[in-house]
Motif scaffolding. Structure first.
Motif, PDB file in Angstrom:
ATOM      1  N   ALA A   1       0.865  -1.194   0.000  1.00 45.81           N
ATOM      2  CA  ALA A   1       0.000   0.000   0.000  1.00 45.81           C
ATOM      3  C   ALA A   1       0.895   1.234   0.000  1.00 45.81           C
ATOM      4  N   PHE A   2       0.473   2.245  -0.752  1.00 42.50           N
ATOM      5  CA  PHE A   2       1.309   3.438  -0.942  1.00 42.50           C
ATOM      6  C   PHE A   2       0.738   4.611  -0.151  1.00 42.50           C
ATOM      7  N   TRP A   3       1.393   4.973   0.931  1.00 42.16           N
ATOM      8  CA  TRP A   3       1.004   6.169   1.711  1.00 42.16           C
ATOM      9  C   TRP A   3       1.693   7.346   1.033  1.00 42.16           C
ATOM     10  N   THR A   4       0.943   8.028   0.170  1.00 42.62           N
ATOM     11  CA  THR A   4       1.522   9.057  -0.684  1.00 42.62           C
ATOM     12  C   THR A   4       1.081  10.417  -0.170  1.00 42.62           C
ATOM     13  N   VAL A   5       2.028  11.290   0.103  1.00 37.94           N
ATOM     14  CA  VAL A   5       1.649  12.613   0.633  1.00 37.94           C
ATOM     15  C   VAL A   5       2.097  13.707  -0.331  1.00 37.94           C
TER      16      VAL A   5
ATOM     17  N   GLN B   1       2.210 -14.482  -4.305  1.00 39.25           N
ATOM     18  CA  GLN B   1       3.667 -14.342  -4.104  1.00 39.25           C
ATOM     19  C   GLN B   1       4.025 -12.916  -3.702  1.00 39.25           C
ATOM     20  N   PRO B   2       5.136 -12.749  -2.956  1.00 37.29           N
ATOM     21  CA  PRO B   2       5.517 -11.408  -2.510  1.00 37.29           C
ATOM     22  C   PRO B   2       5.865 -10.491  -3.684  1.00 37.29           C
ATOM     23  N   TRP B   3       5.760  -9.190  -3.444  1.00 38.84           N
ATOM     24  CA  TRP B   3       6.109  -8.196  -4.473  1.00 38.84           C
ATOM     25  C   TRP B   3       7.574  -7.800  -4.329  1.00 38.84           C
ATOM     26  N   THR B   4       8.257  -7.675  -5.465  1.00 43.74           N
ATOM     27  CA  THR B   4       9.613  -7.103  -5.408  1.00 43.74           C
ATOM     28  C   THR B   4       9.464  -5.581  -5.460  1.00 43.74           C
ATOM     29  N   LEU B   5      10.512  -4.855  -5.040  1.00 45.98           N
ATOM     30  CA  LEU B   5      10.435  -3.397  -5.041  1.00 45.98           C
ATOM     31  C   LEU B   5      10.214  -2.833  -6.458  1.00 45.98           C
ATOM     32  N   PRO B   6      10.968  -3.304  -7.483  1.00 45.97           N
ATOM     33  CA  PRO B   6      10.715  -2.749  -8.830  1.00 45.97           C
ATOM     34  C   PRO B   6       9.283  -2.998  -9.302  1.00 45.97           C
ATOM     35  N   GLU B   7       8.746  -4.171  -9.012  1.00 43.45           N
ATOM     36  CA  GLU B   7       7.345  -4.450  -9.413  1.00 43.45           C
ATOM     37  C   GLU B   7       6.394  -3.475  -8.725  1.00 43.45           C
ATOM     38  N   ALA B   8       6.639  -3.263  -7.426  1.00 45.13           N
ATOM     39  CA  ALA B   8       5.747  -2.387  -6.662  1.00 45.13           C
ATOM     40  C   ALA B   8       5.853  -0.958  -7.170  1.00 45.13           C
ATOM     41  N   VAL B   9       7.067  -0.498  -7.453  1.00 50.07           N
ATOM     42  CA  VAL B   9       7.248   0.883  -7.923  1.00 50.07           C
ATOM     43  C   VAL B   9       6.506   1.071  -9.255  1.00 50.07           C
ATOM     44  N   ALA B  10       6.529   0.051 -10.088  1.00 55.86           N
ATOM     45  CA  ALA B  10       5.826   0.162 -11.371  1.00 55.86           C
ATOM     46  C   ALA B  10       4.313   0.287 -11.173  1.00 55.86           C
ATOM     47  N   ALA B  11       3.792  -0.239 -10.055  1.00 53.61           N
ATOM     48  CA  ALA B  11       2.338  -0.182  -9.796  1.00 53.61           C
ATOM     49  C   ALA B  11       1.963   1.026  -8.935  1.00 53.61           C
ATOM     50  N   ALA B  12       2.951   1.855  -8.562  1.00 53.26           N
ATOM     51  CA  ALA B  12       2.669   2.960  -7.635  1.00 53.26           C
ATOM     52  C   ALA B  12       1.795   4.020  -8.312  1.00 53.26           C
ATOM     53  N   PRO B  13       0.997   4.728  -7.538  1.00 53.91           N
ATOM     54  CA  PRO B  13       0.104   5.736  -8.121  1.00 53.91           C
ATOM     55  C   PRO B  13       0.799   7.074  -8.385  1.00 53.91           C
ATOM     56  N   ALA B  14       2.064   7.198  -7.961  1.00 60.83           N
ATOM     57  CA  ALA B  14       2.794   8.453  -8.151  1.00 60.83           C
ATOM     58  C   ALA B  14       4.281   8.138  -8.103  1.00 60.83           C
ATOM     59  N   GLN B  15       5.069   9.087  -8.579  1.00 62.52           N
ATOM     60  CA  GLN B  15       6.527   8.927  -8.454  1.00 62.52           C
ATOM     61  C   GLN B  15       6.966   9.499  -7.124  1.00 62.52           C
TER      62      GLN B  15
ATOM     63  N   GLU C   1      -9.796   3.882  -0.950  1.00 57.62           N
ATOM     64  CA  GLU C   1      -8.670   3.101  -0.433  1.00 57.62           C
ATOM     65  C   GLU C   1      -7.391   3.913  -0.486  1.00 57.62           C
ATOM     66  N   ILE C   2      -6.444   3.499   0.327  1.00 55.22           N
ATOM     67  CA  ILE C   2      -5.071   3.920   0.127  1.00 55.22           C
ATOM     68  C   ILE C   2      -4.599   3.076  -1.053  1.00 55.22           C
ATOM     69  N   PRO C   3      -4.113   3.705  -2.138  1.00 57.61           N
ATOM     70  CA  PRO C   3      -3.792   2.896  -3.327  1.00 57.61           C
ATOM     71  C   PRO C   3      -2.814   1.775  -2.985  1.00 57.61           C
ATOM     72  N   SER C   4      -3.028   0.641  -3.614  1.00 58.85           N
ATOM     73  CA  SER C   4      -2.126  -0.488  -3.367  1.00 58.85           C
ATOM     74  C   SER C   4      -1.931  -1.284  -4.648  1.00 58.85           C
ATOM     75  N   THR C   5      -0.935  -2.146  -4.624  1.00 56.58           N
ATOM     76  CA  THR C   5      -0.758  -3.104  -5.723  1.00 56.58           C
ATOM     77  C   THR C   5      -1.932  -4.080  -5.675  1.00 56.58           C
ATOM     78  N   ALA C   6      -1.998  -4.953  -6.678  1.00 53.50           N
ATOM     79  CA  ALA C   6      -2.945  -6.070  -6.586  1.00 53.50           C
ATOM     80  C   ALA C   6      -2.531  -6.944  -5.394  1.00 53.50           C
ATOM     81  N   TRP C   7      -3.447  -7.768  -4.924  1.00 53.22           N
ATOM     82  CA  TRP C   7      -3.160  -8.671  -3.794  1.00 53.22           C
ATOM     83  C   TRP C   7      -3.002 -10.080  -4.362  1.00 53.22           C
ATOM     84  N   ARG C   8      -1.847 -10.676  -4.146  1.00 54.04           N
ATOM     85  CA  ARG C   8      -1.570 -11.951  -4.817  1.00 54.04           C
ATOM     86  C   ARG C   8      -0.795 -12.878  -3.885  1.00 54.04           C
TER      87      ARG C   8
END
Ligand code: SF4
Length: 359
Positions: free
Chosen positions: A245-249, A280-294, A271-278
């Motif tokens: 989940a991305f706590w984006t301020v 297997q664990p998420w790697t950091l690059p995968e999660a960053v690609a799914a983030a709602p902001a840079q 919701e607080i934006p998040s990746t899909a729920w699956r």
């Protein structure tokens, strides 16, 4: 029926009369109930029954009062914006119920002149009204004979008739047995009495048989097997899903929210934006690609855990300040207005976690 043979010679009408007499003295006083022998308001019955699906009586009380204060009639609820209904529902869980509640209020208002239908079949056609709720409204609000089965009544029937077949397979048999006892007179009070007996006397653990109006007829009590009934199929372990989940301020402190798709789990809730729920664990690059902001994301210590019916969820929360807030995918909400949003319980946990760990 074989099980009826195993009971003492008490007749169904005798059992119903005894339970009703017990209810007149010991029934619970609940905000949506009419006193014994009086007709309840169908809107109150429907609203409470929808709220009580999967939720305890104690948790429902404040929500029920708040809904009635705000929307005293079914027409008022039908006219309310869905967002306000979802926000008022937040915390009760199973949000599809709130969406159906709102749709049902609109159908009753537009197609039934603001009056709930009385018979079970017509009630079952309403959004979000299944077998149980239809029977409960028909019996409790309109005094029609209907066999109302909830978890409490199933337990009482399994014990009274010493039914050892496990749930859920035993449900039809328990319903038939409950039907054999349901009286023509005061069927609504009878249903509420059976619920109350299960909730206060024939409790899941240590039933208080000495206080029970059916004690001398109870096959389960007599055989000493009551506490182990109803038998249940062992539950499969719920799988674990994981997400980020991305706590984006923003630089003024506002937090990024997103609305979930209307269909599916937590449909239409914020919701607080998040990746899909699956699985297997998420790697950091995968999660960053799914983030709602840079942003330069940093892990917050700990996890947010939440149980859904079919899986358990573990969310890692990452926090970051959006580099280009105008490009972020979602809505910015001032921190002090988060409480007004239709955030489901899971997302409230995420908010609490972020507030505790990110500042
Ligand atoms: Fe339940 Fe005991 Fe009453 Fe039987 S006698 S219905 S087990 S409380």
């Amino acid at each position: 029926m074989r099980n009826l043979d195993r009971m003492s010679c008490a007749l169904p009408t005798d059992l119903a009369d005894r339970l009703l007499a017990w209810y007149d003295r010991h029934g619970r006083t609940l905000p949506w109930r009419a006193p014994p022998g009086r007709q309840a308001n169908p809107y109150h019955v429907w609203l409470s029954e929808v709220m009580l699906q999967q939720t305890t009586v104690a948790a429902v009380g404040p929500y029920f009062r708040a809904f009635l204060d705000r929307w005293p009639t079914v027409a008022a609820l039908a006219a309310a914006p869905l967002d306000e209904v979802l926000a008022s529902w937040a915390g009760l869980g199973y949000y599809a119920r709130a969406r159906n509640l709102h749709r049902c209020a609109q159908v009753v208002t537009e197609h039934h002149g603001g009056r709930f239908p009385e018979d079970e079949e017509a009630l079952r056609d309403l959004p979000g009204v299944g077998d149980y709720t239809a029977a409960a409204i028909s019996a409790i609000a309109f005094g029609r004979r209907a066999v109302v089965m909830d978890g409490n009544i199933e337990r009482v029937m399994a014990r009274l008739f010493a039914v050892s077949d496990p749930l859920p397979g035993a449900k039809p048999r328990l319903k038939a047995l409950a039907g054999s006892l349901t009286p023509d007179l005061r069927p609504g009070d009878y249903a509420q009495a059976a619920m109350d007996l299960g909730a206060t006397v024939c409790t899941p653990k240590k039933p208080a048989c000495v206080l029970c109006p059916w004690r001398d007829a109870c096959a389960g009590c007599r055989a000493g097997v009551a506490e182990g009934l109803p038998a249940k199929q062992p539950k499969a372990e719920r799988p674990i899903r994981q997400g980020i989940a991305f706590w984006t301020v923003r630089n003024d402190g506002a937090v990024l929210l997103r609305r979930r798709p209307d269909e599916g789990l937590l449909g239409g809730m914020m919701e607080i934006p998040s990746t899909a729920w699956r699985g297997q664990p998420w790697t950091l690059p995968e999660a960053v690609a799914a983030a709602p902001a840079q942003a330069a994301w940093r892990d917050l210590p700990g996890l947010v855990e939440h149980g859904f019916t079919h899986f358990r969820l573990r969310l890692t929360v990452v926090a970051g300040q959006a580099r280009s807030p105008e490009l972020a995918r979602g809505l910015w909400c001032p921190l002090d207005r988060l409480g007004e949003q239709a955030l489901p319980t899971l997302m409230r946990k995420v908010v609490r976690h972020a507030l505790a760990k990110a500042y």
